[in-house]
Scaffold this motif. Structure first.
Motif, PDB file in Angstrom:
ATOM      1  N   ALA A  85     -19.198 -10.941  42.067  1.00 45.59           N
ATOM      2  CA  ALA A  85     -19.012 -12.362  42.390  1.00 45.59           C
ATOM      3  C   ALA A  85     -20.095 -13.210  41.729  1.00 45.59           C
ATOM      4  CB  ALA A  85     -19.036 -12.546  43.909  1.00 45.59           C
ATOM      5  N   TYR A  86     -21.327 -12.719  41.735  1.00 43.33           N
ATOM      6  CA  TYR A  86     -22.444 -13.444  41.118  1.00 43.33           C
ATOM      7  C   TYR A  86     -22.235 -13.596  39.613  1.00 43.33           C
ATOM      8  CZ  TYR A  86     -26.979 -13.564  38.718  1.00 43.33           C
ATOM      9  OH  TYR A  86     -28.007 -13.842  37.855  1.00 43.33           O
ATOM     10  N   LYS A  92     -19.270 -18.679  34.614  1.00 43.64           N
ATOM     11  CA  LYS A  92     -18.544 -19.943  34.684  1.00 43.64           C
ATOM     12  C   LYS A  92     -19.509 -21.131  34.695  1.00 43.64           C
ATOM     13  CE  LYS A  92     -14.278 -18.307  36.872  1.00 43.64           C
ATOM     14  NZ  LYS A  92     -13.366 -18.824  35.825  1.00 43.64           N
ATOM     15  N   THR A  93     -20.665 -20.949  35.335  1.00 39.84           N
ATOM     16  CA  THR A  93     -21.676 -22.010  35.351  1.00 39.84           C
ATOM     17  C   THR A  93     -22.195 -22.271  33.944  1.00 39.84           C
ATOM     18  OG1 THR A  93     -22.367 -21.421  37.598  1.00 39.84           O
ATOM     19  CG2 THR A  93     -23.923 -22.677  36.267  1.00 39.84           C
ATOM     20  N   VAL A 105     -30.495 -25.629  39.462  1.00 35.06           N
ATOM     21  CA  VAL A 105     -29.631 -25.747  40.641  1.00 35.06           C
ATOM     22  C   VAL A 105     -29.337 -24.370  41.221  1.00 35.06           C
ATOM     23  CG1 VAL A 105     -27.367 -26.469  41.473  1.00 35.06           C
ATOM     24  CG2 VAL A 105     -28.613 -27.914  39.862  1.00 35.06           C
ATOM     25  N   VAL A 106     -29.061 -23.410  40.341  1.00 33.15           N
ATOM     26  CA  VAL A 106     -28.819 -22.036  40.789  1.00 33.15           C
ATOM     27  C   VAL A 106     -30.040 -21.501  41.531  1.00 33.15           C
ATOM     28  CG1 VAL A 106     -28.453 -19.659  40.027  1.00 33.15           C
ATOM     29  CG2 VAL A 106     -27.146 -21.513  38.975  1.00 33.15           C
ATOM     30  N   ARG A 107     -31.201 -21.628  40.902  1.00 37.62           N
ATOM     31  CA  ARG A 107     -32.398 -21.022  41.466  1.00 37.62           C
ATOM     32  C   ARG A 107     -32.926 -21.814  42.666  1.00 37.62           C
ATOM     33  NH1 ARG A 107     -31.120 -16.496  39.687  1.00 37.62           N
ATOM     34  NH2 ARG A 107     -32.836 -15.881  41.061  1.00 37.62           N
ATOM     35  N   GLY A 108     -32.707 -23.123  42.689  1.00 42.31           N
ATOM     36  CA  GLY A 108     -33.217 -23.932  43.788  1.00 42.31           C
ATOM     37  C   GLY A 108     -32.434 -23.768  45.076  1.00 42.31           C
ATOM     38  N   ASN A 168     -22.479 -22.467  43.851  1.00 42.80           N
ATOM     39  CA  ASN A 168     -21.810 -21.224  44.234  1.00 42.80           C
ATOM     40  C   ASN A 168     -22.615 -20.013  43.775  1.00 42.80           C
ATOM     41  OD1 ASN A 168     -19.840 -19.440  45.132  1.00 42.80           O
ATOM     42  ND2 ASN A 168     -18.575 -19.666  43.303  1.00 42.80           N
ATOM     43  N   THR A 169     -23.144 -20.100  42.557  1.00 41.66           N
ATOM     44  CA  THR A 169     -23.958 -19.014  42.037  1.00 41.66           C
ATOM     45  C   THR A 169     -25.225 -18.843  42.860  1.00 41.66           C
ATOM     46  OG1 THR A 169     -23.137 -19.510  39.818  1.00 41.66           O
ATOM     47  CG2 THR A 169     -25.054 -18.074  39.969  1.00 41.66           C
TER      48      THR A 169
END
Length: 299
Positions: A85-86, A92-93, A105-108, A168-169
């Motif tokens: 899923a990740y 896609k991101t 955004v992913v990491r935050g 989502n990620t």
């Protein structure tokens, strides 16, 4: 080595080593993200990396570490589901958004979730000062994203879905961080978990992307193979470091320190990709570093 890791878990020596491992993982994860976002389609890049670390991990899993206990196989299977899923969400991101916008955004979005879940799963607690440090770190990370967004000129038409996929990620990052920390603690030898994780985790993306790989021009095969092998080594060191850190010390603290990867990602963008780093970005990077220092030393 596995016995040493188990022996120092929960000790002051272990806490120091876990911090070093988490910071190392942060730097290497930024490099890994840049590798996947680079020259090739992110699906193909990830498939090449995964195939490379499958081939490197297989002899280790078969011949150098103890065989997994029966109870560990379903745990590894669960990890594979979360990581699939990740990977889909991450590809896609990166497919839709600029690296300097979506990566923060992913990491935050991940560390806050990890800390909250770790309170329930591992009975960990942040004190008031550590919560302030976490707030500074997360605020600085999202500030980097907003700063990059302000300057973005290309790809604004895909910005909304890119940010949605980035969030989502981030949720899947929090899920695998917590789950894998639980899984590696169930293994009699942590390196057994890591070796078999990389073997099994390396299967999905090459199978999913085989048509893209088969259609690749012959001139692109060698550069992609080189990128895949470099990425595999970076993945071993990055993921292995943070997983060992969560095995030795608190999951939440390791996850927070790992998210200083956004600082390293900004530096990678500056040094390697030629992006400008103005005073605002420098201040935000300093804020992230300050938050990490507070979380680390206020424990």
């Amino acid at each position: 080595m596995g016995d040493f890791i188990i022996q120092i878990a929960g000790t002051e020596q272990g806490a120091r080593l876990a911090s070093i491992l988490a910071i190392t993982a942060a730097f290497l994860h930024a490099v890994f993200g840049a590798l996947q976002k680079g020259r090739h389609d992110p699906w193909i890049s990830r498939a090449a990396i995964d195939l490379s670390y499958l081939m490197l991990a297989l002899p280790v899993a078969l011949f150098l570490v103890p065989w997994p206990d029966p109870h560990l196989w379903p745990v590894l299977a669960g990890a594979m589901g979360i990581h699939i899923a990740y990977k889909i969400a991450q590809a896609k991101t990166y497919q839709r958004g600029a690296f300097t916008v979506v990566y923060p955004v992913v990491r935050g979005s991940a560390p806050l979730i990890v800390v909250l879940v770790a309170m329930i799963v591992f009975d960990e607690r942040f004190n008031a000062v550590q919560w302030v440090g976490l707030g500074l770190l997360v605020g600085g990370i999202f500030g980097l994203a907003l700063n990059s967004l302000r300057k973005l000129k290309v790809g604004r038409d895909t910005l909304v879905p890119a940010l949605a996929w980035a969030l989502n990620t981030g949720v899947t990052v929090a899920a695998y961080t917590t789950y894998d920390a639980w899984g590696i603690r169930l293994a009699a030898n942590p390196f057994t978990f890591l070796a078999w994780f990389f073997v099994l985790d390396g299967l999905f993306m090459p199978l999913l992307s085989w048509r893209r790989l088969a259609a690749l021009p012959r001139a692109e095969v060698a550069p992609l193979a080189a990128r895949g092998m470099i990425g595999a080594v970076v993945a071993f060191a990055s993921f292995g470091s943070v997983m060992l850190a969560t095995r030795i010390d608190d999951v939440g603290r390791a996850a927070v320190l790992r998210e200083t990867s956004t600082v390293f990602a900004a530096l990678v963008g500056w040094v390697i990709l030629g992006e400008k780093v103005g005073p605002r970005r420098v201040a935000l990077m300093a804020l992230i570093a300050l938050g990490a220092v507070i979380v680390e030393f206020a424990a």
